[in-house]
Design an enzyme around this catalytic site. Structure first.
Site, PDB file in Angstrom:
ATOM      1  N   SER A   1      -0.790  12.488  -0.411  1.00 53.91           N
ATOM      2  CA  SER A   1       0.459  11.526  -0.218  1.00 53.91           C
ATOM      3  C   SER A   1       1.629  12.603  -0.649  1.00 53.91           C
ATOM      4  O   SER A   1       2.622  12.720   0.079  1.00 53.91           O
ATOM      5  CB  SER A   1       0.416  10.192  -1.022  1.00 53.91           C
ATOM      6  OG  SER A   1      -0.334   9.466  -0.338  1.00 53.91           O
TER       7      SER A   1
ATOM      8  N   ASP B   1      -7.219   3.180  -1.247  1.00 48.28           N
ATOM      9  CA  ASP B   1      -7.856   4.124  -0.519  1.00 48.28           C
ATOM     10  C   ASP B   1      -9.319   4.273  -1.139  1.00 48.28           C
ATOM     11  O   ASP B   1     -10.265   4.956  -0.685  1.00 48.28           O
ATOM     12  CB  ASP B   1      -7.323   5.519  -0.502  1.00 48.28           C
ATOM     13  CG  ASP B   1      -6.112   5.580   0.618  1.00 48.28           C
ATOM     14  OD1 ASP B   1      -6.154   4.690   1.259  1.00 48.28           O
ATOM     15  OD2 ASP B   1      -4.976   6.170   0.581  1.00 48.28           O
TER      16      ASP B   1
ATOM     17  N   LYS C   1      -7.178   0.838   8.799  1.00 51.39           N
ATOM     18  CA  LYS C   1      -7.160   2.443   8.055  1.00 51.39           C
ATOM     19  C   LYS C   1      -7.999   3.165   9.530  1.00 51.39           C
ATOM     20  O   LYS C   1      -7.997   2.871  10.249  1.00 51.39           O
ATOM     21  CB  LYS C   1      -7.912   2.512   6.817  1.00 51.39           C
ATOM     22  CG  LYS C   1      -7.089   1.467   5.926  1.00 51.39           C
ATOM     23  CD  LYS C   1      -5.803   2.395   5.540  1.00 51.39           C
ATOM     24  CE  LYS C   1      -4.970   1.448   4.581  1.00 51.39           C
ATOM     25  NZ  LYS C   1      -3.608   2.056   4.584  1.00 51.39           N
TER      26      LYS C   1
ATOM     27  N   ARG D   1     -12.556  -0.342   7.630  1.00 52.35           N
ATOM     28  CA  ARG D   1     -13.292   0.152   6.362  1.00 52.35           C
ATOM     29  C   ARG D   1     -14.108  -1.064   5.759  1.00 52.35           C
ATOM     30  O   ARG D   1     -15.060  -1.138   4.914  1.00 52.35           O
ATOM     31  CB  ARG D   1     -12.479   0.686   5.343  1.00 52.35           C
ATOM     32  CG  ARG D   1     -12.042   2.152   5.631  1.00 52.35           C
ATOM     33  CD  ARG D   1     -11.047   2.975   4.624  1.00 52.35           C
ATOM     34  NE  ARG D   1     -10.758   4.167   5.122  1.00 52.35           N
ATOM     35  CZ  ARG D   1      -9.705   5.174   4.538  1.00 52.35           C
ATOM     36  NH1 ARG D   1      -9.296   4.426   3.479  1.00 52.35           N
ATOM     37  NH2 ARG D   1      -9.590   6.303   5.074  1.00 52.35           N
TER      38      ARG D   1
ATOM     39  N   ARG E   1     -12.875   8.901   4.260  1.00 51.72           N
ATOM     40  CA  ARG E   1     -13.132   8.419   3.132  1.00 51.72           C
ATOM     41  C   ARG E   1     -14.568   7.936   3.092  1.00 51.72           C
ATOM     42  O   ARG E   1     -15.115   7.495   2.096  1.00 51.72           O
ATOM     43  CB  ARG E   1     -12.181   7.236   2.722  1.00 51.72           C
ATOM     44  CG  ARG E   1     -10.845   7.753   2.424  1.00 51.72           C
ATOM     45  CD  ARG E   1      -9.948   7.457   1.395  1.00 51.72           C
ATOM     46  NE  ARG E   1      -8.473   8.190   1.345  1.00 51.72           N
ATOM     47  CZ  ARG E   1      -8.512   9.535   0.639  1.00 51.72           C
ATOM     48  NH1 ARG E   1      -9.416  10.055   0.087  1.00 51.72           N
ATOM     49  NH2 ARG E   1      -7.153   9.955   0.805  1.00 51.72           N
TER      50      ARG E   1
HETATM   51  C1  S3P Z   1      -0.317   6.509   2.149  1.00 53.42           C
HETATM   52  C2  S3P Z   1      -0.297   5.137   2.075  1.00 53.42           C
HETATM   53  C3  S3P Z   1      -1.460   4.251   2.270  1.00 53.42           C
HETATM   54  C4  S3P Z   1      -2.743   5.004   2.187  1.00 53.42           C
HETATM   55  C5  S3P Z   1      -2.768   6.201   3.087  1.00 53.42           C
HETATM   56  C6  S3P Z   1      -1.666   7.147   2.396  1.00 53.42           C
HETATM   57  C7  S3P Z   1       0.880   7.351   2.031  1.00 53.42           C
HETATM   58  O1  S3P Z   1      -1.242   3.632   3.549  1.00 53.42           O
HETATM   59  O2  S3P Z   1      -3.798   4.000   2.539  1.00 53.42           O
HETATM   60  O3  S3P Z   1      -3.969   6.966   2.937  1.00 53.42           O
HETATM   61  O4  S3P Z   1       0.694   8.483   1.686  1.00 53.42           O
HETATM   62  O5  S3P Z   1       1.942   6.722   2.030  1.00 53.42           O
HETATM   63  P1  S3P Z   1      -0.153   2.251   3.618  1.00 53.42           P
HETATM   64  O6  S3P Z   1       1.061   2.513   3.064  1.00 53.42           O
HETATM   65  O7  S3P Z   1      -0.271   1.958   5.193  1.00 53.42           O
HETATM   66  O8  S3P Z   1      -0.985   1.120   3.490  1.00 53.42           O
END
Ligand code: S3P
Length: 433
Positions: A24, A315, A342, A346, A387
């Site tokens: 992220s 996650d 996702k 999941r 994952r």
């Molecule tokens: C992420 C936010 C999450 C997460 C994804 C990465 C990000 O998703 O599940 O793997 O980097 O902003 P959501 O914000 O859509 O829930």
């Protein structure tokens, strides 16, 4: 993705492992620096398929990258100078790329076409397209990729209100658009989703105030390029934390991991299951809290995971479900309907994996009920979801020694976020106990 990997049951995990950079934060270090004119050095960037998707899309708008090992220099003319992409912006498997870059596209005076792989094409996109339209962007009428975003008419309005889902991707998309809007924005979050975008943009000089769940953005500030040191990814570390926590005799150190409180729900859940997890040498790295994590194995017991814990451990839920599978008693997961949208559904894919491995799991619309038992080696499918592939490896390690190996189909899905996962598994297994 035809790869298949076989994993034998394993004993305790010992030693030290530095996992790759946070996914992220890597996306945001690339995107936010692309918006500023100038040059920034990103150290420890995650080299994975998802981050490559973000780089390829930004390159189409005119951003250059120079790579030296795990350091990448971002060289950008700044968002004002982006040019129309020659081709569609292919986001591959990456929800973060497509949703965050859609917010950037809404602030550009031309049309950008977005697309992705088969999995990305099934994921809901009205959650970003509707807020962008409410701010004045022209957007496609489709609900899924492929779609286009066209900011030619200018973002005449700010965003004002609560976001429909507790999603950092949706929030970040709106923030990127809000930086270019004709009015200030007020974004209210329904849950504590990861705040890396707010942290990095604040450090780059954006006019952004945060008051509890409310984020206010006043457009017009000039962003300055900012070097970033990316911490190790807690979502990658989670597989080893969980594998070690559930195996008595394990003793594992994971140095330099990002422990942002909006990401560290996995630690809270493991502790609530009776695990010993310690954070040592807590420090600040590029505006993010970082620690060395030490985990000791124990016999775990069941727990309940719901509410804000779902958002902060989002996650990691498939891997935590594996911990629940060998814990004493029942674990219930509620409020997790977002897992259905996702990289795979999941709830369905985790239930199928654990059921194939001999565990009694009931799935319902927003979660699962897992009865702790004994995992047995089996043949399972990642469904192309990184994952799931890594959670299956953790399950394989924890399965009964005499039950045989687990075969994981489409195992190369790990390339999305952790390309060196299988090598690290091999390394950890060969540390003498
Ligand atoms: C992420 C936010 C999450 C997460 C994804 C990465 C990000 O998703 O599940 O793997 O980097 O902003 P959501 O914000 O859509 O829930």
């Amino acid at each position: 993705m035809a790869s298949e990997i076989t994993v034998d049951p394993g004993g305790p995990l010992r030693g030290e492992l530095r996992v790759p950079g946070d996914k992220s934060i890597s996306h945001r270090a690339l995107i936010c620096n692309a918006l500023a004119s100038g040059e920034a050095e990103i150290r420890g960037l995650l080299d994975s398929a998802d981050c490559r998707s973000t780089m390829a899309c930004l390159h189409q708008w005119g951003v250059e990258f120079e790579e030296h090992g795990d350091t990448v220099v971002v060289r950008s003319p700044g968002q004002d100078e982006f040019h129309p992409p020659a081709d569609e912006l292919d986001c591959g498997n990456s929800g973060t790329s497509i949703r965050l870059l859609s917010g950037v596209a809404a602030g550009l005076p031309f049309r950008s076409h977005f697309d992705g792989d088969e999995s990305l094409r099934q994921r809901p996109m009205r959650r970003v397209l509707d807020p962008l339209a409410s701010m004045g962007s022209a957007v496609d009428s489709r609900s899924t990729a492929p779609y286009w975003v066209d900011g030619s008419a200018g973002l005449t309005r700010g965003f004002d209100g609560e976001i429909a889902v507790a999603s950092a991707q949706v929030k970040s998309c709106i923030i990127f658009a809000a930086l270019r809007a004709g009015e200030s924005s007020r974004i209210v979050e329904p849950g504590p989703s990861r705040d890396h975008t707010e942290r990095i943009l604040g450090a780059m000089g954006a006019d952004i105030d945060i008051d509890g769940p409310t984020i206010r953005i006043h457009p017009g500030a000039t962003l300055s390029a900012q070097d970033v040191e990316v911490p190790a990814d807690i979502s990658a570390a989670a597989y080893w934390m969980i594998a070690a926590a559930m195996t008595p005799g394990s003793e594992l150190s994971l140095p330099g991991v990002g422990v942002n409180p909006r990401r560290s729900g996995v630690i809270d859940v493991l502790k609530s299951m009776g695990a010993t997890v310690e954070l040592q040498n807590l420090r600040d790295v590029s505006g993010e809290p970082v620690a060395d994590i030490r985990v000791r194995g124990a016999s775990l017991h069941g727990t309940r995971i719901d509410g804000d814990l779902i958002v902060t451990a989002l996650d990691e839920l498939p891997a935590l479900a594996v911990a629940a599978a060998v814990a004493d008693g029942v674990t219930e997961i509620h409020d997790a309907e977002e897992l259905r949208v996702k990289e795979s559904d999941r709830i369905a894919t985790t239930t199928a994996m654990l059921t194939a491995m001999g565990i009694s799991v009931e799935d319902w619309s927003d979660g699962m009920r897992i009865v702790g038992g004994r995992l047995r080696g089996a043949s399972v499918d990642s469904h192309g979801d990184h994952r799931l592939a890594m959670s299956a490896a953790v399950a394989a390690l924890a399965s009964e020694p005499e039950s045989g190996p687990t075969t994981i189909r489409r195992a190369s899905a790990v390339d999305i976020s952790y390309p060196t996962f299988w090598r690290d598994l091999d390394r950890l297994r060969h540390v003498p106990v």
